[in-house]
Design a protein around this motif. Structure first.
Motif, PDB file in Angstrom:
ATOM      1  N   GLU A 114       0.827  -1.206   0.000  1.00 29.58           N
ATOM      2  CA  GLU A 114       0.000   0.000   0.000  1.00 29.58           C
ATOM      3  C   GLU A 114       0.858   1.252   0.000  1.00 29.58           C
ATOM      4  OE1 GLU A 114      -2.365   0.845   3.441  1.00 29.58           O
ATOM      5  OE2 GLU A 114      -0.707   0.515   4.839  1.00 29.58           O
ATOM      6  N   VAL A 133       1.989   4.775   1.231  1.00 30.47           N
ATOM      7  CA  VAL A 133       2.049   5.438   2.532  1.00 30.47           C
ATOM      8  C   VAL A 133       2.153   6.947   2.365  1.00 30.47           C
ATOM      9  CG1 VAL A 133       3.366   5.676   4.664  1.00 30.47           C
ATOM     10  CG2 VAL A 133       3.127   3.427   3.582  1.00 30.47           C
ATOM     11  N   TYR A 161       1.335  13.599  -0.420  1.00 30.96           N
ATOM     12  CA  TYR A 161       0.177  12.726  -0.321  1.00 30.96           C
ATOM     13  C   TYR A 161       0.425  11.743   0.814  1.00 30.96           C
ATOM     14  CZ  TYR A 161      -0.238  14.407  -5.121  1.00 30.96           C
ATOM     15  OH  TYR A 161      -0.307  15.208  -6.237  1.00 30.96           O
ATOM     16  N   TYR A 162      -0.634  11.449   1.583  1.00 31.53           N
ATOM     17  CA  TYR A 162      -0.525  10.496   2.674  1.00 31.53           C
ATOM     18  C   TYR A 162      -1.756   9.596   2.705  1.00 31.53           C
ATOM     19  CZ  TYR A 162       3.082  13.630   4.507  1.00 31.53           C
ATOM     20  OH  TYR A 162       4.205  14.403   4.665  1.00 31.53           O
ATOM     21  N   VAL A 163      -1.545   8.350   3.046  1.00 29.97           N
ATOM     22  CA  VAL A 163      -2.675   7.484   3.324  1.00 29.97           C
ATOM     23  C   VAL A 163      -3.270   7.916   4.657  1.00 29.97           C
ATOM     24  CG1 VAL A 163      -1.326   5.709   4.533  1.00 29.97           C
ATOM     25  CG2 VAL A 163      -3.409   5.065   3.312  1.00 29.97           C
ATOM     26  N   ASP A 164      -4.570   7.772   4.811  1.00 33.60           N
ATOM     27  CA  ASP A 164      -5.247   8.297   6.003  1.00 33.60           C
ATOM     28  C   ASP A 164      -4.651   7.761   7.302  1.00 33.60           C
ATOM     29  OD1 ASP A 164      -8.639   8.448   4.618  1.00 33.60           O
ATOM     30  OD2 ASP A 164      -6.936   9.816   4.475  1.00 33.60           O
ATOM     31  N   SER A 165      -4.224   6.527   7.310  1.00 39.82           N
ATOM     32  CA  SER A 165      -3.775   5.893   8.550  1.00 39.82           C
ATOM     33  C   SER A 165      -2.481   6.482   9.110  1.00 39.82           C
ATOM     34  CB  SER A 165      -3.604   4.391   8.345  1.00 39.82           C
ATOM     35  OG  SER A 165      -2.651   4.141   7.331  1.00 39.82           O
ATOM     36  N   LYS A 189      -1.619   9.974   8.460  1.00 36.13           N
ATOM     37  CA  LYS A 189      -1.699  11.437   8.497  1.00 36.13           C
ATOM     38  C   LYS A 189      -1.530  11.934   9.930  1.00 36.13           C
ATOM     39  CE  LYS A 189      -4.568  12.133   4.390  1.00 36.13           C
ATOM     40  NZ  LYS A 189      -5.905  12.530   3.864  1.00 36.13           N
ATOM     41  N   LEU A 202      -0.113   8.049  -4.862  1.00 41.27           N
ATOM     42  CA  LEU A 202      -0.020   6.789  -4.116  1.00 41.27           C
ATOM     43  C   LEU A 202      -0.496   5.598  -4.936  1.00 41.27           C
ATOM     44  CD1 LEU A 202      -1.264   7.954  -0.596  1.00 41.27           C
ATOM     45  CD2 LEU A 202       1.084   7.662  -1.401  1.00 41.27           C
ATOM     46  N   ARG A 203      -0.501   5.755  -6.246  1.00 39.83           N
ATOM     47  CA  ARG A 203      -0.962   4.670  -7.113  1.00 39.83           C
ATOM     48  C   ARG A 203       0.161   3.671  -7.324  1.00 39.83           C
ATOM     49  NH1 ARG A 203      -4.540   8.011 -11.622  1.00 39.83           N
ATOM     50  NH2 ARG A 203      -5.922   9.036 -10.118  1.00 39.83           N
ATOM     51  N   ARG A 204       0.130   2.611  -6.610  1.00 39.18           N
ATOM     52  CA  ARG A 204       1.222   1.637  -6.610  1.00 39.18           C
ATOM     53  C   ARG A 204       1.554   1.150  -8.019  1.00 39.18           C
ATOM     54  NH1 ARG A 204      -0.753  -3.720  -4.256  1.00 39.18           N
ATOM     55  NH2 ARG A 204      -1.651  -3.724  -6.341  1.00 39.18           N
TER      56      ARG A 204
END
Length: 123
Positions: free
Chosen positions: A46, A48, A61-65, A67, A105-107
């Motif tokens: 995922e 990050v 950019y950050y994944v919500d978990s 931030k 964040l598009r892997r």
């Protein structure tokens, strides 16, 4: 020349901090999104955090978990991207990968990947 080299992983107790570094070749670094991804056992990789800088403008950019706990930054003079991780939780345990040449964040969009560095957070 290895294009992306991560360092800084390790073991820490919950609530602690670590800083990951990703040294990139100039080609990898210039005018490209740089991202940090992670993969925990049995889970998909995922996104990050990611950063893109063009001149004086920078987007992150950050994944919500993560931030409010993680901060991505870069040192242009060193072609290096950092991930400062504070208030670490056991669920942050994973192999962390640096990547370049994608979008946000598009892997699946990232072309270049480092070898990964292990982060282990104990409760």
């Amino acid at each position: 020349q290895v294009p992306l080299v991560e360092s800084g992983g390790g073991s820490v107790q919950a609530g602690g901090s670590l800083r990951l570094s990703c040294a990139a070749s100039r080609y990898m670094y210039s005018n490209k999104y740089m991202g940090w991804f992670r993969q925990a056992p049995g889970k998909e990789r995922e996104g990050v955090a990611a950063i893109y800088t063009a001149g004086s403008l920078s987007s992150t950019y950050y994944v919500d978990s993560v931030k409010g706990r993680f901060t991505i930054s870069q040192d242009n003079a060193k072609n290096t991207v950092y991930l400062q991780m504070d208030s670490l939780k056991p669920e942050d345990t994973a192999i962390y990968y640096c990547a370049a040449g994608g979008f946000a964040l598009r892997r699946e969009s990232y072309q270049y990947w480092g070898q990964g560095t292990q982060v282990t957070v104990s409760s």
